[in-house]
Design a protein around this motif. Structure first.
Motif, mmCIF file in Angstrom:
data_model
loop_
_atom_site.group_PDB
_atom_site.id
_atom_site.type_symbol
_atom_site.label_atom_id
_atom_site.label_comp_id
_atom_site.label_asym_id
_atom_site.label_seq_id
_atom_site.Cartn_x
_atom_site.Cartn_y
_atom_site.Cartn_z
ATOM 1 N N GLY A 77 24.348 52.751 27.862
ATOM 2 C CA GLY A 77 23.167 52.241 28.532
ATOM 3 C C GLY A 77 23.026 50.731 28.419
ATOM 4 N N PRO A 78 22.200 50.126 29.287
ATOM 5 C CA PRO A 78 22.032 48.666 29.317
ATOM 6 C C PRO A 78 21.521 48.074 28.010
ATOM 7 N N GLY A 79 20.774 48.835 27.247
ATOM 8 C CA GLY A 79 20.233 48.316 25.999
ATOM 9 C C GLY A 79 21.286 47.988 24.961
ATOM 10 N N LYS A 80 22.487 48.494 25.138
ATOM 11 C CA LYS A 80 23.560 48.243 24.169
ATOM 12 C C LYS A 80 24.446 47.057 24.557
ATOM 13 N N VAL A 81 24.160 46.437 25.689
ATOM 14 C CA VAL A 81 24.925 45.246 26.073
ATOM 15 C C VAL A 81 24.588 44.111 25.112
ATOM 16 N N SER A 82 25.598 43.416 24.638
ATOM 17 C CA SER A 82 25.411 42.375 23.623
ATOM 18 C C SER A 82 24.526 41.241 24.135
ATOM 19 N N VAL A 83 23.704 40.723 23.234
ATOM 20 C CA VAL A 83 22.897 39.548 23.577
ATOM 21 C C VAL A 83 23.782 38.325 23.794
ATOM 22 N N PHE A 84 25.030 38.408 23.332
ATOM 23 C CA PHE A 84 25.968 37.301 23.510
ATOM 24 C C PHE A 84 26.856 37.486 24.748
ATOM 25 N N PHE A 85 26.587 38.540 25.531
ATOM 26 C CA PHE A 85 27.452 38.827 26.681
ATOM 27 C C PHE A 85 27.587 37.636 27.621
ATOM 28 N N VAL A 86 26.475 37.076 28.062
ATOM 29 C CA VAL A 86 26.542 35.990 29.045
ATOM 30 C C VAL A 86 27.214 34.744 28.481
ATOM 31 N N PRO A 87 26.781 34.229 27.300
ATOM 32 C CA PRO A 87 27.474 33.037 26.798
ATOM 33 C C PRO A 87 28.935 33.273 26.433
ATOM 34 N N MET A 88 29.309 34.506 26.128
ATOM 35 C CA MET A 88 30.719 34.776 25.846
ATOM 36 C C MET A 88 31.545 34.869 27.125
ATOM 37 N N MET A 89 30.917 35.285 28.211
ATOM 38 C CA MET A 89 31.630 35.535 29.464
ATOM 39 C C MET A 89 31.863 34.267 30.277
ATOM 40 N N ILE A 90 30.908 33.367 30.305
ATOM 41 C CA ILE A 90 30.948 32.260 31.261
ATOM 42 C C ILE A 90 32.096 31.292 30.976
ATOM 43 N N ALA A 91 32.672 30.761 32.058
ATOM 44 C CA ALA A 91 33.882 29.947 31.942
ATOM 45 C C ALA A 91 33.632 28.600 31.285
ATOM 46 N N ASN A 92 32.380 28.116 31.323
ATOM 47 C CA ASN A 92 32.122 26.795 30.742
ATOM 48 C C ASN A 92 31.874 26.844 29.239
ATOM 49 N N MET A 93 31.932 28.051 28.638
ATOM 50 C CA MET A 93 31.681 28.111 27.206
ATOM 51 C C MET A 93 32.832 27.520 26.399
ATOM 52 N N ALA A 94 34.047 27.487 26.945
ATOM 53 C CA ALA A 94 35.154 26.852 26.217
ATOM 54 C C ALA A 94 34.904 25.360 26.026
ATOM 55 N N PRO A 95 34.649 24.581 27.093
ATOM 56 C CA PRO A 95 34.338 23.166 26.842
ATOM 57 C C PRO A 95 33.062 22.990 26.033
ATOM 58 N N GLY A 96 32.068 23.870 26.229
ATOM 59 C CA GLY A 96 30.841 23.757 25.446
ATOM 60 C C GLY A 96 31.103 23.946 23.968
ATOM 61 N N THR A 97 31.901 24.944 23.614
ATOM 62 C CA THR A 97 32.217 25.224 22.209
ATOM 63 C C THR A 97 33.020 24.100 21.589
ATOM 64 N N VAL A 98 34.007 23.582 22.330
ATOM 65 C CA VAL A 98 34.821 22.476 21.811
ATOM 66 C C VAL A 98 33.946 21.237 21.597
ATOM 67 N N ALA A 99 33.051 20.962 22.518
ATOM 68 C CA ALA A 99 32.158 19.809 22.370
ATOM 69 C C ALA A 99 31.275 19.951 21.129
ATOM 70 N N MET A 100 30.756 21.152 20.900
ATOM 71 C CA MET A 100 29.924 21.373 19.715
ATOM 72 C C MET A 100 30.732 21.208 18.430
ATOM 73 N N GLU A 101 31.993 21.615 18.460
ATOM 74 C CA GLU A 101 32.849 21.485 17.278
ATOM 75 C C GLU A 101 33.024 20.025 16.875
ATOM 76 N N PHE A 102 33.181 19.138 17.863
ATOM 77 C CA PHE A 102 33.492 17.742 17.563
ATOM 78 C C PHE A 102 32.335 16.781 17.829
ATOM 79 N N GLY A 103 31.251 17.275 18.376
ATOM 80 C CA GLY A 103 30.090 16.425 18.619
ATOM 81 C C GLY A 103 30.235 15.495 19.802
ATOM 82 N N TYR A 104 31.074 15.869 20.790
ATOM 83 C CA TYR A 104 31.275 15.011 21.950
ATOM 84 C C TYR A 104 30.265 15.365 23.042
ATOM 85 N N LYS A 105 29.581 14.344 23.553
ATOM 86 C CA LYS A 105 28.429 14.562 24.423
ATOM 87 C C LYS A 105 28.605 13.987 25.825
#
Length: 412
Positions: free
Chosen positions: A125-153
């Motif tokens: 059922g829909p209630g079991k879908v992870s709260v992290f589903f959207v941020p894990m799925m989206i293609a821009n999370m790779a550059p977002g995660t790398v930027a957070m790792e190094f503090g590049y803005k």
């Protein structure tokens, strides 16, 4: 206009989990394919072998368990490759963080996450879908995660141009630094598609190789080619303004001197059969650098091992280079890595830079049966010692995307 150089590189690929191991595999023409049955039951698809990263351990790259659980596999690959690239480049701490960008392409994004969360929704059922589903799925999370790792803005986005995504990302970062919007950037591509859903889609399109002989699987430009081997991984480069790189004593792999991007505007999945868009992307890259076609020594081809791609790319090279097309060297390193989709351009830019740095042109591994319609010098089977000065790296993608990078051998 400022000059842009490559000062750091990182790679996690089926052919090696570092730039050095990747380069050795490419130089030796040593592919690494694994049974799809290692990952799931392939009874309903025709594919038998894939180009996958075996025994992937995010912790080996300093990615903790909690963080890893909140990242799709493609994002883990991007972060691991970016960490390598930054360690290789050295400190950029003197730069304004708003002047350092992160541009990482992915053709699809979080494929594993989409498949797994869809399964959970159907079963529980829909209630079991992870709260992290959207941020894990989206293609821009790779550059977002790398930027957070190094503090590049600085500028931070995902280039999504199918299998040209990695090359597009590097080209856009190059232009941003050249035109003084950024001083440095991490750029490249990441992809993770060793999952039933994307493999079923590609398999039903009849684009994947279904052979079982690992020496005859990914054989671009070979008359017996029968589709690509799907791969995964990431290749990330540190691009930097030349004077800043020199001032801090950075090692320089190569200079980026040109970038071209075009659209075929022709078909959803097939390239323009005359190769006009692919040719124009190469022409734009050469024009930006002010380099004559005759100056190019080597092309790292898109070279997917599909019948139409290899014919079209060959035609495009002839369109741009005329008689010189028969004198320059061409190879497809997908013969070693498989087709890493949105990550391919990043990895192939790394291998092109290494070819210029080392004076060695990697081969098209296992190219044995010449195709009379593909009649250029594809460096069959064995690497070649040659100090190339200018080299192109080509990428094509569904939707008619074309991108080409022109690199130059670095000398003080």
């Amino acid at each position: 206009m400022r000059r842009v150089v490559i000062t750091g590189m990182g790679a996690v690929t089926p052919a090696g989990l570092s730039v050095d191991s990747l380069w050795e595999s490419a130089r030796l023409g040593r592919p690494h394919f694994t049974p799809l049955s290692n990952y799931f039951d392939p009874k309903d698809v025709g594919v038998k072998l894939v180009s996958a990263i075996e025994d992937w351990d995010p912790a080996a790259f300093g990615i903790g368990k909690k963080d890893a659980r909140r990242m799709d596999r493609y994002c883990q690959f991007a972060l691991a490759a970016a960490k390598q690239a930054m360690a290789d480049a050295g400190s950029l701490s003197d730069l304004d963080p708003y002047r350092v960008g992160v541009i990482i392409g992915s053709g699809i994004g979080g494929c594993d996450t989409i498949q797994e969360e869809h399964r959970k929704m159907l079963e529980k059922g829909p209630g079991k879908v992870s709260v992290f589903f959207v941020p894990m799925m989206i293609a821009n999370m790779a550059p977002g995660t790398v930027a957070m790792e190094f503090g590049y803005k600085g500028a931070n986005f995902a280039a999504v141009t199918a299998c040209a995504s990695g090359t597009t990302a590097i080209g856009e970062a190059f232009h941003a630094i050249k035109n003084n919007y950024l001083d440095a950037a991490l750029a490249g591509g990441a992809e993770a598609t060793i999952s039933l859903l994307p493999i079923a889609g590609f398999d039903n399109m009849k684009t994947l190789c279904t052979g079982e002989d690992p020496n005859r699987l990914s054989i671009p430009f070979d008359k017996e080619r029968g589709g690509f081997v799907i791969g995964e991984g990431s290749g990330i480069l540190v691009l930097e303004e030349l004077e800043h790189a020199k001032a801090r004593g950075a090692k320089i792999y190569a200079e980026v001197v040109g970038y071209g991007a075009t659209a075929d505007a022709y078909h959803m999945t097939s390239p323009d059969p005359e190769g006009k868009g692919t040719a124009k992307a190469m022409e734009f890259a050469l024009s930006e650098a002010g380099v004559a076609p005759e100056a190019v020594d080597y092309i790292n081809a898109h070279g997917t091992s599909t019948h139409l791609n290899d014919l079209v790319e060959t035609a495009a090279i002839k369109r741009v280079f005329g008689e010189h097309a028969y004198r320059l060297a061409v190879s497809s390193t997908k013969s070693v890595t498989g087709h890493m989709l949105g990550a391919a351009g990043g990895v192939e830019a790394i291998l092109t830079a290494k070819a210029l740095q080392e004076g060695i042109l990697p081969p098209t591994a296992n190219l044995e049966v010449p195709d009379e319609e593909c009649d250029l010098d594809y460096i069959p089977k064995m690497a070649r010692e040659k100090q190339a000065v200018y080299a192109l790296s080509n990428s094509l993608g569904f939707g008619g995307q074309n991108a080409a990078l022109l690199l130059k051998h670095w000398e003080e």
